[in-house]
Design an enzyme around this catalytic site. Sequence first.
Site, mmCIF file in Angstrom:
data_model
loop_
_atom_site.group_PDB
_atom_site.id
_atom_site.type_symbol
_atom_site.label_atom_id
_atom_site.label_comp_id
_atom_site.label_asym_id
_atom_site.label_seq_id
_atom_site.Cartn_x
_atom_site.Cartn_y
_atom_site.Cartn_z
ATOM 1 N N TYR A 1 0.796 -1.277 0.017
ATOM 2 C CA TYR A 1 0.160 -0.132 0.020
ATOM 3 C C TYR A 1 0.736 1.201 -0.008
ATOM 4 C CZ TYR A 1 -3.762 -3.074 1.762
ATOM 5 O OH TYR A 1 -4.608 -4.046 1.779
ATOM 6 N N HIS B 1 0.210 -11.705 1.828
ATOM 7 C CA HIS B 1 -0.689 -11.030 1.444
ATOM 8 C C HIS B 1 -1.508 -11.651 -0.066
ATOM 9 C CE1 HIS B 1 -1.723 -6.354 0.091
ATOM 10 N NE2 HIS B 1 -2.930 -7.320 0.091
#
Length: 272
Positions: free
Chosen positions: A47, A105
Amino acid sequence: MKVLDIHGVKVPALGFGTWRLKGRTCRDMVRQAIEIGYRHIDTASIYDNEEDVGKGIADSGVPRDDIFLVTKVWRDQLAADSVSRAAAESRERLGTDYIDLFLIHWPNRAVPLAETLRGLRHLMEDGRVRHIGVSNFPVALLREATEVLAAPILANQVEYHPYLSQKRLVAYCRQAPIMLTAYCPLAEGKAVRDPVIKKIAAKHGRSPAQVALRWLLEQDPVAAIPMTANPDHCRANFEVFDFDLDVEDRAAIASLACNRRLIDMGTGYAWD
């Protein structure tokens, strides 16, 4: 606030997601979310906002131990030594000595799952990571992970909203138990505009977003991490624990499921 108890670990069921938040906006929204009452904060290395998230937590003045902080390692860093390095880099960016929950992830077929899990377990053993989990794992891969790992998997973070049924995964996580954390819980705003959800919201005197979140949070062991850059929406999303949906409401929302998946990185693993 609803709290999930997974293997004796207590996690706030409603968290604040930070995907797509950057810079000052991210920092301010994290601080404001914590001031509102959120204690479960989610981010990820990909991110590119971990530093801002860490500053937002620090700016809130709330003790670090009161925050359940989640971050994730990207799929190109899943070799055992890379996992350790990724965790250290995340801790540095976040300005913290430990990570509460560290997730894979996305799975990566090029790296044996057992190797990645071994690296995660070592991080747990030395205290740099308190709990470990996965993200975007279907049931078959989640079952493999639980069989390989000699430590509990605390969470599986997946896309989950009214348009994407996760019945099989929810059932598996319930019996495991594993927390199922719903990202994109409002289907990137589609749920807010849905006429079925709007009708239920009017019935309860609530917003469509509150109804969609409530629908998720009434399902154990589901958590949800809505993201917003709007302080008013952030507060409204937190105010979902003082009303209940009835059987007809839940059935109507469940009937919206149409296998509408918004996020797919093409891992090669079959979704449930």
